[in-house]
Design an enzyme around this catalytic site. Structure first.
Site, short mmCIF file in Angstrom:
data_model
loop_
_atom_site.label_atom_id
_atom_site.label_comp_id
_atom_site.label_asym_id
_atom_site.label_seq_id
_atom_site.Cartn_x
_atom_site.Cartn_y
_atom_site.Cartn_z
N GLY A 98 8.19 10.81 -39.01
CA GLY A 98 8.83 9.98 -39.57
C GLY A 98 8.79 10.75 -40.87
O GLY A 98 10.24 11.44 -41.37
N PRO A 154 0.46 3.30 -30.18
CA PRO A 154 -0.99 3.87 -29.89
C PRO A 154 -0.95 2.51 -28.12
O PRO A 154 -1.01 2.21 -28.10
CB PRO A 154 -2.24 2.81 -30.92
CG PRO A 154 -1.62 2.20 -31.61
CD PRO A 154 -0.04 2.35 -31.54
N SER A 212 9.99 6.20 -32.32
CA SER A 212 8.92 6.24 -31.76
C SER A 212 8.93 6.81 -30.12
O SER A 212 10.32 5.75 -29.45
CB SER A 212 7.89 5.26 -31.77
OG SER A 212 8.41 4.93 -32.90
N ALA A 234 8.76 15.38 -21.01
CA ALA A 234 8.34 15.91 -21.46
C ALA A 234 6.67 16.24 -21.73
O ALA A 234 6.07 17.92 -21.59
CB ALA A 234 9.27 16.46 -22.73
N ASN A 235 5.85 15.57 -22.63
CA ASN A 235 5.00 15.08 -22.49
C ASN A 235 3.65 15.38 -21.83
O ASN A 235 3.41 16.63 -21.54
CB ASN A 235 4.71 14.21 -23.22
CG ASN A 235 4.80 14.73 -25.07
OD1 ASN A 235 5.15 16.07 -25.51
ND2 ASN A 235 4.42 13.64 -26.09
N LEU A 253 4.12 19.41 -20.15
CA LEU A 253 3.19 19.72 -20.68
C LEU A 253 1.89 20.07 -21.05
O LEU A 253 0.83 21.18 -20.84
CB LEU A 253 4.08 19.74 -22.37
CG LEU A 253 5.38 20.47 -22.98
CD1 LEU A 253 5.76 19.93 -24.31
CD2 LEU A 253 5.21 21.97 -22.97
N CYS A 294 -0.60 12.74 -28.07
CA CYS A 294 0.83 12.20 -27.71
C CYS A 294 0.59 12.59 -26.14
O CYS A 294 0.19 11.48 -25.02
CB CYS A 294 1.83 12.69 -28.14
SG CYS A 294 2.09 11.63 -29.64
N PHE A 295 -0.12 14.05 -26.21
CA PHE A 295 -0.58 13.72 -24.83
C PHE A 295 -1.60 13.02 -23.32
O PHE A 295 -0.19 12.48 -22.44
CB PHE A 295 -1.42 14.86 -24.30
CG PHE A 295 -0.19 16.50 -24.20
CD1 PHE A 295 1.02 16.24 -25.13
CD2 PHE A 295 -0.78 17.63 -24.60
CE1 PHE A 295 2.09 17.28 -25.11
CE2 PHE A 295 0.45 18.76 -25.06
CZ PHE A 295 1.71 19.03 -25.49
N ARG A 335 -6.56 13.64 -34.47
CA ARG A 335 -6.71 12.56 -32.61
C ARG A 335 -6.90 13.09 -31.93
O ARG A 335 -6.58 14.31 -31.55
CB ARG A 335 -5.37 11.63 -33.63
CG ARG A 335 -5.22 10.98 -34.70
CD ARG A 335 -3.59 10.17 -34.37
NE ARG A 335 -2.58 11.12 -34.81
CZ ARG A 335 -1.52 10.76 -35.19
NH1 ARG A 335 -1.35 10.04 -34.95
NH2 ARG A 335 -0.73 11.60 -35.97
#
Ligand code: NAD
Ligand code: UGA
Length: 467
Positions: free
Chosen positions: A17, A95, A133, A226-227, A230, A279-280, A349
Site C-alpha cells: 500500500g 497471511p 491484497s 504468477a507467484n 516464479l 508471498c511465494f 519474512r
C-alpha cells in the site's frame, strides 16, 4: 460515463500500500491520495519529519519527499479516508492461517473482511473498492456480498481486482514501469465502467497497452499463478543445483545455457539457498488449498512440491556446511552475512537466513549475524519465533548481531553468505581471511562472490550448484 477519480484512499500502509499509492500520488498530482492504517507507529514513521520511513526501498524516500503534504497523506483516521474517497484500495495483509480450517495453507481473510465491513459501515456515497491484497479466487464475491448487505441506501459499490506484481527491493522501478497492470472486473456495464475509472488513473504514466482488463476471477487467479510459476522456476533451478553438486556440472553455466532459449528466458534462474519473502510460500500454499478444495489432489501435490523443494534446498545447504566442516560445527563460530530475504530490503519474512541460523544453533555453533538494513529487534524476534522451545537467553548466548561484515567475520571459522547484498562482494576479503580461524571457509548461498579469487587468497570455498 466512468467516474473520474479525484480522491483515493488506501487501507493498509505496508510494503504494498505504501509504495504503490505513493507512486500514484507522485504520478497523478490532481488526485488526493490518503493512505490509512490502524498501526499508529507505522503511520508516524511514514509521516516522520526526517523521512525515517517504516520500510527500506531504494527510491521510495524521494517519491515520498516530493508528494507528501502535496497530494499524499498518511493517517490513522480510517473512517475519514473512506468517507472522502471515490476509490478505495484494500491493501491489508493476508497471511497464512495459523489455526482453524485450512490452517497452514489457506489465507487468513480476516483483515480483508474487517476492512470491507468498515467501508460498508462508514461510506455515505458510492465507491469503487479495489482488492489490492493477494487473495484466493472469488474473494471479490464475498466482498461484494458483505458490502451490499451492509450498505446505506444510495450507496453502490463496484469491486475491482488489481493485484500488485512489484518485487521488494525494486518496488519503485517496478511501479514506474510495470510489465503490466492487471485490472479484473465483472463484465457488466457497471463493472466495465469502474474498470475504465481505474485504468484512467494508471494511464497517467503506464502505456495503455500494458493495462490489461480481464474478468474478476481471472485477475485474482493470475496473481497466485504468477507467484507460483516464479517460485517454481527457482525450485526447478535449485533442484538442478543439487544434481550439479553431485556431478561436476556448474549451475551458473546450466542456467546460462538454458536461459538462452527465448522460450525459457534468462531471468529468475539464479540458484540460491532457497526463496524467501512474505508471498511465494503463502501464495503457493493458498493455491494448494484452493486445488484441494476443488477436489484436485494431483494439482495440489504438484504445487506443494515447489514449497517442499525449497525446504529441501535450505536443509541441504545447512547439511553441506556441517559436512564440509568435518561433520561438526559445535562450538565453532559462523559468520552469517545477510538476514533479509533478498538484497535491497530490510524485510525478513520467511528469509532463508532464519532457517540457516536455527540449524546452526541446533548444532551448537556460535553465530555472528550482519545485515546492512535489518534492525536488531527484528532479528531477535525472528530467531525466537523460529525456535519456540529454546529460551531467549540461550539464543542470545549463541547469536551475536554485528555492525559490519568485518566484525562478523572476525575469529570465525566460516562465512555463510545468505543474502546477495552488493557490499558483501566489495569487502576486503584479504583482511577477512587474516582475521579468521584457519582453515577459513566461505559458503556462498547466493552465487555472489568470485570463488576463484577467494581460493587464491586461501579460503576453502563452497558454492551452491558446484561440486
Ligand atoms: P503488510 O503487513 O506490510 O501491510 C499491511 C498493513 O495493513 C499493515 O500495516 C496493517 O496494520 C494494515 N491493516 C490490516 N488490517 C487493517 C484494517 N482493517 N484497517 C487498516 N489497516 C489495516 O503487508 P504487505 O506486504 O503490504 O502485503 C499486503 C498484501 O499485498 C498481501 O495480501 C500480500 O500478499 C500482497 N502483496 C505483497 C507484496 C510484497 O512484496 N510484500 C507484493 C505483492 C502483493
Ligand atoms: C515476488 C514477485 O517477484 C513479485 O512479482 C510479487 O509481486 C511478490 O513476490 C509478491 O506477491 O509479494 P518478492 O518476494 O518481493 O517478489 O521478491 P523476488 O525478487 O521475487 O524474490 C523472492 C525470493 O526468491 C527471494 O528470496 C530471492 O532471493 C529469491 N530468488 C529470486 C532466487 O533465489 N533466485 C532468483 O533467480 C530470483
Amino acid at each position: 460515463a466512468p467516474v473520474k477519480v479525484t480522491k483515493i484512499c488506501c487501507i493498509g500502509a505496508g510494503y504494498v500500500g505504501g509504495p504503490t499509492c505513493a507512486v500514484i500520488a507522485l504520478k497523478c498530482p490532481h488526485i488526493t491520495v490518503t493512505i490509512v492504517d490502524l498501526n499508529q507507529a507505522r503511520v508516524d514513521a511514514w509521516n516522520s519529519p526526517d523521512f525515517k520511513l517504516p520500510i527500506y526501498e531504494p527510491g521510495l524516500e524521494e517519491v515520498v519527499r516530493e508528494a507528501r503534504g502535496r497530494n499524499l497523506f498518511f493517517s490513522t483516521d480510517v473512517d475519514k479516508g473512506i468517507l472522502e474517497a471515490d476509490l478505495i484500495f484494500v491493501s491489508v495483509n493476508t497471511p497464512t492461517k495459523k489455526s482453524g480450517v485450512g490452517a497452514g495453507f489457506a489465507a487468513d481473510l480476516n483483515y480483508v473482511e474487517l476492512a470491507t465491513r468498515r467501508i460498508a459501515q462508514v461510506a455515505t456515497s458510492s465507491k469503487i473498492v479495489v482488492e489490492k491484497s493477494t487473495v484466493p479466487c472469488r474473494t471479490a464475491e464475498s466482498m461484494r456480498t458483505i458490502l451490499e448487505a451492509n450498505s446505506k441506501p444510495n450507496c453502490h459499490f463496484d469491486i475491482l481486482s488489481n493485484p500488485e506484481f512489484l518485487a521488494e527491493g525494486t518496488a519503485i522501478t517496478d511501479l514506474f514501469a510495470p510489465d503490466r497492470v492487471l485490472i479484473g472486473s465483472l463484465q457488466t456495464p457497471e463493472g466495465i465502467s469502474a474498470c475504465a475509472s481505474l485504468t484512467e488513473v494508471y494511464a497517467n504514466w503506464v502505456p495503455k497497452d500494458r493495462i490489461l482488463n480481464v474478468g474478476l476471477w481471472s485477475s485474482e487467479l493470475s496473481k497466485l499463478a504468477a507467484n507460483a510459476m516464479l517460485a517454481q522456476r527457482i525450485s526447478s533451478i535449485n533442484a538442478l543445483s543439487a544434481i550439479c553438486e553431485a556431478t561436476g556440472a556448474n549451475i551458473d553455466e546450466v542456467a546460462h545455457a538454458i536461459g538462452y532459449d527465448t522460450r525459457i528466458g534468462p531471468k529468475f534462474l539464479k540458484a540460491s539457498v532457497g526463496f524467501g519473502g512474505s508471498c511465494f510460500q503463502k501464495d503457493i500454499l493458498n493455491l494448494v488449498y484452493l486445488s484441494e478444495s476443488l477436489h484436485l489432489p494431483e494439482v495440489a501435490a504438484y504445487w506443494r512440491q515447489v514449497v517442499e523443494m525449497n525446504e529441501h534446498q535450505k536443509r541441504r545447504f545447512s547439511k553441506r556446511v556441517v559436512d564440509t566442516m568435518f561433520n561438526t560445527i559445535t562450538g565453532k563460530r559462523i559468520a552469517v552475512l545477510g538476514f533479509a530475504f533478498k538484497a535491497d530490503t530490510g524485510d525478513t519474512r520467511e528469509s532463508a537466513a532464519i532457517t540457516l541460523i536455527r540449524d546452526f544453533q541446533s548444532e551448537k555453533a556460535y553465530v555472528n549475524v550482519y545485515d546492512p538494513q535489518v534492525v536488531e529487534e527484528q532479528i531477535w524476534t525472528d530467531l525466537a519465533e523460529a525456535s519456540p522451545l529454546v529460551p531467549e537467553e540461550q539464543i542470545k548466548k549463541q547469536v551475536r548481531i554485528c555492525k559490519s561484515a568485518m566484525e562478523a567475520c572476525k575469529d570465525a571459522e566460516a562465512v555463510v553468505i545468505a543474502t546477495e547484498w552488493k557490499e558483501f562482494n566489495e569487502i576486503n576479503w584479504e583482511e577477512v581471511y587474516q582475521s579468521m580461524n584457519k582453515p577459513a571457509f566461505v559458503f556462498d548461498g547466493r552465487l555472489l562472490v568470485d570463488a576463484e579469487k577467494l581460493r587464491n587468497i586461501g579460503f576453502k570455498v563452497v558454492t551452491i550448484g558446484r561440486p
